[in-house]
Each structure stands twice: as structure tokens, then as C-alpha cells.
Motif scaffolding. Structure first.
Motif, short mmCIF file in Angstrom:
data_model
loop_
_atom_site.label_atom_id
_atom_site.label_comp_id
_atom_site.label_asym_id
_atom_site.label_seq_id
_atom_site.Cartn_x
_atom_site.Cartn_y
_atom_site.Cartn_z
N GLY B 131 4.46 -2.98 8.73
CA GLY B 131 4.82 -3.38 10.09
C GLY B 131 3.64 -4.03 10.80
N GLN B 134 3.16 -7.58 9.67
CA GLN B 134 4.08 -8.53 10.29
C GLN B 134 3.73 -8.78 11.76
N ARG B 135 3.09 -7.80 12.40
CA ARG B 135 2.60 -8.04 13.77
C ARG B 135 1.52 -9.12 13.77
N PHE B 155 11.56 -9.18 8.93
CA PHE B 155 11.42 -7.72 9.03
C PHE B 155 12.12 -7.00 7.89
N LEU B 158 10.63 -3.91 6.09
CA LEU B 158 10.16 -2.79 6.91
C LEU B 158 11.21 -1.67 6.96
N THR B 162 10.64 0.90 12.25
CA THR B 162 9.64 -0.15 12.45
C THR B 162 10.35 -1.48 12.71
N ARG B 163 11.45 -1.70 11.99
CA ARG B 163 12.19 -2.94 12.14
C ARG B 163 12.73 -3.08 13.57
N MET B 166 9.89 -3.94 15.86
CA MET B 166 9.44 -5.33 15.67
C MET B 166 10.44 -6.31 16.27
#
Lengths: 245, 242
Positions: B131, B134-135, B155, B158, B162-163, B166
Motif C-alpha cells: 500500500g 502505491q502511495r 490497487f 492490495l 488498504t484498497r 487508497m
């Protein structure tokens, strides 16, 4: 037995066993010392000829390092050029593959003829021998940029030079390191061959001379110096790899 | 802000992939392309992003301002686009550095803080969770001022919670840009889209969405109902495809 976890100690123990076995074989079989001297005798030869060995080892080491440096520099520059220019790939790759097919060791007599009996011919042999493995390992690494990073370069409108140095080169460093490992293995061979073909100095020369005079213990002593040199090189390279990763 | 329209047939080499595409993506909105695996979602992402490949659009891909798409699209993929040897700031500023511009480190730091990674600026990607990675990728999309953003299953690797986090973050930070979201997750499509299509070989079908603002709360009955309806449509597609 915790101290057994420490690798150098394990290596020393193994080495001790091997030397003891060797000495035992020499004692039991009663082999003449000009055929196979025992490790004690080789140790004595190392001690007695320390100054002589140091003198010749220095000559060999300097040529070895100079050849390595030249070969690596040339290999890295070639790989970068190949990666950057499709034209260079088209022109140079067949030449490189052909060059690889020529056993460079076999060129040593010619190089001695051209460059003389001094340091230059040894440096050039080492350089030529390691040039191909370094070039091809690094070039392979440069061309194997993972697809997501290749996409990234396109999306970000990277210039070819910046794509090379910001993405391809960092990604190819582990590949270059494996090329350097090969180079470090080949280079001592190359420098000794160079000296065998024609030299008046160096460990290779000393080995030939000792062999001719039946001083087998001195020959082994020179061999140990060479092995020590290779180990130092390898250790230095592993340190370098350790820093990076 | 830039609206995007895509019409025609999509081909992979000599094989038709999707026929009769007619996608109108309004400016500054989230448009979602949903479909089962292999239907051609990522191919459309690559097409809009202008990336090379065997894909070919027999039709038109155009913007409402008449300017070319090239250089105005940012892409965020499922993963693998972070440089493992570079720290987070260097990863976020890689675009500028690749173009030979001066990297805006201050803005990169601010964006990393916005995506919740303050204090980790000098870590390497290997030290991050999926996660967090991806941030970083999101921060990199944000620093590029592209008006069109393509999110290609960003996403999907993930875990569920977390998905969801996000999705909220992306919805908040990408507000105002024209976003093309590629996904196979019905809930993601229902939560984030202003318009959504279900892709199949015969074209794109409109998906009905709740009349609320995005990101939609996943607990509300209309979102859950839309998700269930979509899931059963996908299930049917899958059954038809064998």
C-alpha cells in the motif's frame, strides 16, 4: 561451538586439514621433494625467499591491476555505447562475437612479439581476456530494463542519455558485478600466461624458472602468492558488491 | 480540464479485441472501464497512455480541446514502476530528472506528506508495504501535472482495507483531473466512478451508478446493491466466455 559460525574460522580449519593431509601423504609415500614438496617445506621456501617473491609478486600484481582497470573501463564504455546507439549495436556486435571466438590466450605470443617482454604485453593480455565478459554482462543488464520501467521512461519523455544513466545503469549494476566476478577469475590466468610466454620478471616467470631448476618448493610458494592475490581481489569485489546492495 | 472520447474497433495485431467502442469521458471526472481478465482493459490503458504494443485502434481517440494526447497523460500501474535503488523523494521526482529538468524536491516532500508517508522520504521501496508503494506511485502521478490520469488496476494487489483507504486517498487527491480507471473490482468501480462501462468483445455497456458523490460510502445500500448487480453481470460474462 559458536565460533564455528564464523566463516573465516571454518575456512582456516578446512585449510589446516588439507595441509595436514598433504604433509601426511608426503611423509607416508616418501615422494622426492622435487616432485611434491610438503607444506612445511613450501612454508620454509616462502619464508626464505620472501624478498624475492615480494619483488616478483609486485610486478605481477601491478600488471594484473592495470590490466583489470583497463579492461573494465573499456568494457563499461563499450557496453554503454552499445546500449545507447542501435547503429553501434549493428556494427559492433558481430565484431564482439567474432572477437570472443578468438582464444585470447593464444594471442599472448603475438602480443609479446609486438609489445615486448615488459609490462605492456601482460597488461594487454589481461585487458583483452576480461574485456568480453565485462562488456557482455553489463550490456545484457543494460538491455534488460523491466517493462514497467521502460514504460515509465516513455511516459516521462526521458532523453536517451538520462534513461541510460538514471534507469538502465542502476538496474544493470548487479549484472556488471557478475561480469566483474568473471574478470577477477580470468585475470590472474591471463597475467601468468603473459609471463610464461615471455618475461624476465613476475610470479609466472619465477614459477617457470623454479620449475626448470627443480626448485619445486619455490614454485609452490609462488603459486600460493598468486592464490593469495586472487583471494584478495575476490574479497575486495565482494566488499564492493556488499556496499551496493 | 480535458474530455476524452474513444470510438471504433480495438485490434491486437490481426485479431479484433473489442468492437464498436464508444466511450465519452467527461472532463475532470472519473471514468471506469470494468471487465473480466483478458477482455482488453490494459490494452486500452496503454493506448490512451501512448505506450507501444501490438494494439491498434481502428477509429478515433480524441480530446475536446483538439490538442494531441501525447505528453498530457500520466499512468499509474499495478506496481513495478518504483526504482528499487532510489529513495522515495528520488522516486517521486524521477520524471523531472528523466526529462533533464530541475527536480522539485520541496513539492515531492509535500506530496509524500499528503499521501501519508511523512518521515519515510529517505527509505527505499523495499522497506515499504504494498500500500505504501502505491502511495509513492500516486505521489509521482500527482507531481506530473498531466490533466489526464490513467490508473491501470492500481490497487488490485492490495488487501481489502488498504484498497478502500487508497481509493479514498486517490479520489481526494486526483479531484479535477480526467481519470480513466481500469479495474476488475466491481466495488471499486461503484465507489469511484462518475461514469462506468462494462467491457466485452461486442463493445462497452453503460453501468448504472448511484446518484451520490464519489468516493461513495461502501456501507450504503445503493452502493452494495450496485456492486451486487455488477458482480452478477461479470459472473454471467465469465460464464459466457467459458
Amino acid at each position: 561451538m559458536r565460533w564455528l559460525n564464523y566463516a573465516p574460522i571454518r575456512a582456516l580449519i578446512a585449510l589446516g586439514f588439507a595441509l595436514a593431509l598433504w604433509q601426511l601423504v608426503v611423509w607416508v609415500s616418501g615422494v622426492p621433494r622435487f616432485i611434491l614438496p610438503g607444506p612445511l617445506r613450501v612454508g620454509a621456501a616462502l619464508w626464505d625467499n620472501a624478498a624475492l617473491l615480494w619483488e616478483h609478486a609486485r610486478f605481477t600484481a601491478v600488471n594484473l591491476l592495470a590490466g583489470l582497470a583497463a579492461g573494465i573501463a573499456l568494457g563499461v564504455v563499450t557496453a554503454l555505447n552499445l546500449a545507447l546507439s542501435p547503429g553501434a549495436r549493428l556494427m559492433l556486435r558481430p565484431v564482439l562475437i567474432f572477437a570472443q571466438a578468438v582464444p585470447v590466450f593464444a594471442l599472448a605470443p603475438i602480443l609479446t612479439l609486438w609489445l615486448g617482454y615488459g609490462a605492456a604485453s601482460k597488461i594487454v593480455v589481461v585487458m583483452l581476456v576480461i574485456y568480453f565478459p565485462v562488456t557482455s554482462a553489463f550490456f545484457d543488464g543494460l538491455m534488460r530494463l523491466p517493462a514497467p520501467l521502460a514504460d515509465l521512461a516513455l511516459m516521462m519523455r526521458a532523453t536517451p542519455l538520462r534513461r541510460l544513466f538514471l534507469l538502465q545503469v542502476p538496474h544493470a549494476l548487479p549484472a556488471l558485478l557478475s561480469g566483474l566476478r568473471l574478470a577477477v577469475v580470468y585475470a590472474p590466468f591471463a597475467v601468468i600466461i603473459g609471463e610464461w610466454v615471455g618475461s624476465s620478471r613476475g610470479l609466472g616467470y619465477l614459477m617457470l624458472m623454479a620449475n626448470g631448476r627443480g626448485q619445486t618448493d619455490l614454485m609452490f610458494a609462488a603459486l600460493f602468492c598468486l592464490a593469495g592475490m586472487s583471494l584478495l581481489l575476490f574479497g575486495a569485489l565482494e566488499k564492493l558488491g556488499g556496499i551496493r546492495s | 480540464m480535458t474530455a476524452l472520447s474513444m470510438t471504433g474497433d480495438l485490434w491486437i495485431g490481426d485479431t479484433p479485441l473489442i468492437r464498436n467502442l464508444a466511450l465519452d469521458m467527461p472532463a475532470g471526472r472519473w471514468c471506469c472501464l470494468l471487465g473480466v481478465s483478458g477482455v482488453g482493459k490494459s490494452t486500452i490503458a496503454r493506448l490512451i497512455a501512448g505506450l507501444p504494443g501490438p494494439q491498434r485502434l481502428d477509429g478515433a481517440l480524441s480530446t475536446d480541446d483538439g490538442q494531441p494526447l501525447a505528453q498530457r497523460v500520466a499512468l499509474m500501474a499495478q506496481g513495478g514502476q518504483l526504482l528499487p535503488w532510489a529513495n522515495l523523494v528520488q522516486n517521486v521526482t524521477i520524471g523531472a530528472r528523466l526529462r533533464g529538468e530541475k527536480p522539485d524536491t520541496a513539492r515531492a516532500l509535500a506530496l509524500l506528506e499528503q499521501v501519508g508517508l511523512a518521515g519515510l522520504e529517505h527509505r527505499l521501496p523495499a522497506d515499504l508495504s504494498g500500500g505504501q508503494g502505491q502511495r509513492v506511485a500516486l505521489a509521482r502521478v500527482l507531481i506530473e501535472k498531466a490533466p489526464i490520469v490513467v490508473l491501470d488496476e492500481p490497487f488490485s494487489a492490495l488487501d481489502t482495507l488498504t484498497r478502500l483507504a487508497m481509493q479514498d486517498l486517490a479520489a481526494r487527491l486526483l479531484k479535477g483531473r480526467t481519470v480513466v480507471l481500469i479495474t476488475h473490482d466491481p466495488l471499486e468501480a461503484v465507489r469511484l466512478s462518475d461514469r462506468a462501462w462494462l467491457l466485452g468483445p461486442q463493445g462497452a455497456q453503460d453501468i448504472a451508478l448511484p446518484q451520490t458523490t464519489t468516493p461513495r460510502d461502501f456501507r450504503t445500500p445503493e452502493v452494495l446493491a450496485a456492486q451486487a448487480a455488477l458482480l452478477s453481470r461479470l459472473h454471467q460474462d465469465m460464464a459466457c466466455a467459458g
